[in-house]
Design a protein around this motif. Structure first.
Motif, PDB file in Angstrom:
ATOM      1  N   CYS A 196      -6.713  20.814 -55.768  1.00 17.27           N
ATOM      2  CA  CYS A 196      -6.572  20.985 -57.224  1.00 17.27           C
ATOM      3  C   CYS A 196      -5.236  20.430 -57.712  1.00 17.27           C
ATOM      4  N   HIS A 197      -4.196  20.506 -56.864  1.00 14.02           N
ATOM      5  CA  HIS A 197      -2.848  20.187 -57.343  1.00 14.02           C
ATOM      6  C   HIS A 197      -2.451  18.723 -57.192  1.00 14.02           C
ATOM      7  N   SER A 198      -3.346  17.861 -56.685  1.00 11.26           N
ATOM      8  CA  SER A 198      -3.026  16.427 -56.656  1.00 11.26           C
ATOM      9  C   SER A 198      -3.636  15.775 -57.901  1.00 11.26           C
ATOM     10  N   LYS A 199      -3.590  14.448 -57.974  1.00  6.64           N
ATOM     11  CA  LYS A 199      -3.899  13.767 -59.235  1.00  6.64           C
ATOM     12  C   LYS A 199      -5.341  13.956 -59.734  1.00  6.64           C
ATOM     13  N   SER A 200      -6.305  13.800 -58.835  1.00  3.05           N
ATOM     14  CA  SER A 200      -7.689  13.913 -59.297  1.00  3.05           C
ATOM     15  C   SER A 200      -8.626  14.221 -58.136  1.00  3.05           C
ATOM     16  N   PHE A 201      -9.620  15.056 -58.409  1.00  2.10           N
ATOM     17  CA  PHE A 201     -10.605  15.398 -57.372  1.00  2.10           C
ATOM     18  C   PHE A 201     -11.254  14.132 -56.831  1.00  2.10           C
ATOM     19  N   ALA A 202     -11.527  13.193 -57.737  1.00  3.49           N
ATOM     20  CA  ALA A 202     -12.245  11.986 -57.340  1.00  3.49           C
ATOM     21  C   ALA A 202     -11.409  11.108 -56.407  1.00  3.49           C
ATOM     22  N   LYS A 203     -10.062  11.171 -56.544  1.00  2.00           N
ATOM     23  CA  LYS A 203      -9.208  10.282 -55.746  1.00  2.00           C
ATOM     24  C   LYS A 203      -8.638  10.953 -54.499  1.00  2.00           C
ATOM     25  N   ASN A 204      -8.843  12.264 -54.354  1.00  5.65           N
ATOM     26  CA  ASN A 204      -8.304  12.961 -53.181  1.00  5.65           C
ATOM     27  C   ASN A 204      -8.769  12.316 -51.890  1.00  5.65           C
ATOM     28  N   ASN A 205      -7.886  12.320 -50.890  1.00  5.78           N
ATOM     29  CA  ASN A 205      -8.274  11.852 -49.561  1.00  5.78           C
ATOM     30  C   ASN A 205      -8.544  13.100 -48.728  1.00  5.78           C
ATOM     31  N   TYR A 206      -9.831  13.472 -48.654  1.00  2.47           N
ATOM     32  CA  TYR A 206     -10.180  14.737 -47.997  1.00  2.47           C
ATOM     33  C   TYR A 206      -9.946  14.674 -46.494  1.00  2.47           C
ATOM     34  N   ASP A 207     -10.082  13.489 -45.889  1.00  3.45           N
ATOM     35  CA  ASP A 207      -9.844  13.384 -44.450  1.00  3.45           C
ATOM     36  C   ASP A 207      -8.369  13.555 -44.120  1.00  3.45           C
ATOM     37  N   GLU A 208      -7.532  12.878 -44.922  1.00  2.00           N
ATOM     38  CA  GLU A 208      -6.083  12.955 -44.691  1.00  2.00           C
ATOM     39  C   GLU A 208      -5.409  13.358 -45.997  1.00  2.00           C
ATOM     40  N   PRO A 209      -5.369  14.691 -46.272  1.00  4.34           N
ATOM     41  CA  PRO A 209      -4.895  15.187 -47.575  1.00  4.34           C
ATOM     42  C   PRO A 209      -3.563  14.586 -48.042  1.00  4.34           C
ATOM     43  N   PHE A 215       0.040  13.520 -54.605  1.00  5.51           N
ATOM     44  CA  PHE A 215      -0.032  14.691 -53.718  1.00  5.51           C
ATOM     45  C   PHE A 215       0.853  15.846 -54.224  1.00  5.51           C
ATOM     46  N   PHE A 216       0.222  16.901 -54.664  1.00  8.71           N
ATOM     47  CA  PHE A 216       0.866  18.105 -55.197  1.00  8.71           C
ATOM     48  C   PHE A 216       1.610  17.872 -56.519  1.00  8.71           C
ATOM     49  N   GLY A 217       1.438  16.684 -57.114  1.00  6.70           N
ATOM     50  CA  GLY A 217       2.145  16.384 -58.367  1.00  6.70           C
ATOM     51  C   GLY A 217       1.412  16.885 -59.612  1.00  6.70           C
ATOM     52  N   GLY A 218       0.242  17.522 -59.451  1.00  6.62           N
ATOM     53  CA  GLY A 218      -0.472  18.119 -60.585  1.00  6.62           C
ATOM     54  C   GLY A 218      -1.090  17.100 -61.531  1.00  6.62           C
ATOM     55  N   GLY A 219      -1.593  17.610 -62.657  1.00  5.85           N
ATOM     56  CA  GLY A 219      -2.200  16.738 -63.659  1.00  5.85           C
ATOM     57  C   GLY A 219      -3.689  16.522 -63.446  1.00  5.85           C
ATOM     58  N   ASN A 220      -4.264  17.190 -62.464  1.00  2.00           N
ATOM     59  CA  ASN A 220      -5.696  17.077 -62.198  1.00  2.00           C
ATOM     60  C   ASN A 220      -6.434  17.846 -63.301  1.00  2.00           C
ATOM     61  N   GLN A 221      -7.349  17.155 -63.967  1.00  2.00           N
ATOM     62  CA  GLN A 221      -8.066  17.798 -65.064  1.00  2.00           C
ATOM     63  C   GLN A 221      -9.269  18.577 -64.541  1.00  2.00           C
ATOM     64  N   MET A 222      -9.363  19.820 -64.990  1.00  3.97           N
ATOM     65  CA  MET A 222     -10.521  20.652 -64.607  1.00  3.97           C
ATOM     66  C   MET A 222     -10.900  21.514 -65.793  1.00  3.97           C
ATOM     67  N   TYR A 223     -11.830  22.435 -65.580  1.00  4.35           N
ATOM     68  CA  TYR A 223     -12.263  23.313 -66.669  1.00  4.35           C
ATOM     69  C   TYR A 223     -12.144  24.768 -66.247  1.00  4.35           C
ATOM     70  N   ASP A 224     -11.925  25.635 -67.270  1.00  2.00           N
ATOM     71  CA  ASP A 224     -11.947  27.065 -66.952  1.00  2.00           C
ATOM     72  C   ASP A 224     -13.374  27.587 -67.143  1.00  2.00           C
ATOM     73  N   VAL A 225     -13.598  28.895 -66.943  1.00  2.00           N
ATOM     74  CA  VAL A 225     -14.968  29.429 -67.020  1.00  2.00           C
ATOM     75  C   VAL A 225     -15.590  29.308 -68.413  1.00  2.00           C
ATOM     76  N   ASP A 226     -14.752  29.103 -69.439  1.00  2.00           N
ATOM     77  CA  ASP A 226     -15.307  28.910 -70.784  1.00  2.00           C
ATOM     78  C   ASP A 226     -15.557  27.437 -71.074  1.00  2.00           C
ATOM     79  N   GLY A 227     -15.354  26.585 -70.061  1.00  2.00           N
ATOM     80  CA  GLY A 227     -15.585  25.162 -70.247  1.00  2.00           C
ATOM     81  C   GLY A 227     -14.435  24.461 -70.958  1.00  2.00           C
TER      82      GLY A 227
END
Ligand code: HEC
Ligand code: HEC
Length: 303
Positions: A196-209, A215-227
């Motif tokens: 969650c805390h890196s730039k974007s879910f789509a760009k994360n490197n899941y194999d080698e975080p 990396f950990f620089g924030g700014g990843n856009q997401m939604y809360d439970v109210d959308g």
């Protein structure tokens, strides 16, 4: 014409099936594993599978995942038809690692997969799922089928969202006598704070975080439970835009209770209060985060 045709093709597609990695294993349940499993599941599974109406893991509509479609998390109580009462330990392990259900159905990224968590932690989660915990009591409460939207189907079609390979070797737990290694394990492999805390879910490197952009620089856009849109924050040691000036006590308080030195207000969903982490674990995460490269990225908290 070609683009329209492609879009039509994608919108008609369903999520594909894949070959299941079958494993034959019976996880030995011990009181220690059930306790550790409950602790992990309360931070890694509860946020999506717990339903306040039933006070059980009967599933709910994931209103915080509108980008993926109309998504419902599943009933994972002991119920043998609606829940996971009939799944074997191997079925669960294979699914949690790869994202492929026993019938071959793939569950896209709206359910995160635990690809790096240690075998021991995973066995603890399985022991908990098998336990007589009240959250898991057989309950036939039925969840509607998820209706994945265009983005999900698009990601699956282009191969950006696909199952993970089953690990080829035993994954050991962290060396808890090495504080930084322990903190790294929790932040990258167990609680996956970086995702969650890196730039974007789509760009994360899941194999080698560590190779994830921002990396950990924030700014990843997401939604809360109210959308409503919300952005993760910069938790690198940068002194101006990250948490470089925070003391360990401030950090522990923020992650455990949501109280931030820059607040009020407290931290909001989907950042959850990690009440289950001990002060030693949080101290280890803090020590580890001190070692990640600082990133100059100012993320405003919008209200
Ligand atoms: C971010 C939300 C989210 C989290 C966190 C999450 N899940 Fe899920 N899970 C889902 C969704 C959504 C589905 C259903 C997907 C679908 O429509 O098939 C699902 C499906 C499942 C299924 C398949 C059930 C079935 O009958 O098809 C199991 C088992 C499961 N989750 C277990 C877990 C466990 C164990 C954890 C914690 C380690 C966990 N999940 C964490 C969202 C989540
Ligand atoms: C599901 C995504 C998600 C996960 C996982 C997550 N965070 Fe967060 N975090 C957020 C969001 C979003 C915010 C901002 C909340 C707000 O603005 O109210 C945040 C805020 C924070 C802050 C406050 C920073 C500041 O400058 O005020 C800290 C510290 C933090 N998270 C640490 C962690 C740690 C440590 C973990 C892992 C144990 C973690 N987070 C896991 C989404 C997440």
């Amino acid at each position: 014409m070609a683009v329209g045709g492609m879009a039509f093709y994608i919108s008609k597609r369903s999520i594909p099936k894949y070959a299941v990695h079958k494993i034959d294993i019976k996880v030995e349940s011990t009181p220690a594993r059930v306790t550790q499993g409950r602790k992990l599941a309360s931070m890694l599974c509860r946020s999506c599978h717990y339903n306040p109406k039933t006070d059980e893991f009967t599933g709910r509509e994931l209103t915080e995942a509108p980008q993926f479609g109309k998504i419902y998390s599943a009933n994972i109580t002991h119920d043998t038809t609606i829940g996971i009462g009939k799944w074997s330990d191997g079925d669960l392990i294979s699914f949690i690692r790869t994202g492929i259900k026993p019938d071959g159905q793939y569950v896209p990224p709206y359910m995160p997969k635990l690809i790096h968590i240690s075998d021991e932690d995973l066995y603890s989660i399985i022991s908990f799922l098998r336990s007589d915990d009240p959250w898991l009591k057989a309950n036939p409460e039925h969840m509607p089928a998820s209706k994945p939207g265009f983005l999900t189907k698009f990601l699956v079609t282009i191969g950006a969202a696909k199952p993970f390979d089953f690990p080829s070797h035993v994954i050991p737990g962290p060396d808890t006598t090495n504080k930084i290694a322990w903190g790294r394990y929790i932040a990258l492999y167990q609680m996956e704070c970086y995702s969650c805390h890196s730039k974007s879910f789509a760009k994360n490197n899941y194999d080698e975080p560590e190779k994830s952009p921002g990396f950990f620089g924030g700014g990843n856009q997401m939604y809360d439970v109210d959308g409503k849109e919300i952005y993760s924050l910069n938790i690198t040691p940068d002194k101006n835009t990250g948490i470089g000036n925070w003391t360990e006590a401030q950090f522990i308080d923020a992650v455990k209770s949501g109280t931030v030195p820059t607040g009020p207000p407290s931290l909001r969903n989907p950042m959850q209060p990690y009440v289950g982490l001990t002060d030693e674990e949080l101290s280890a995460i803090y020590a580890y985060l001190r070692t990640v490269p600082p990133i100059d990225n100012k993320v405003e908290r919008k209200f």
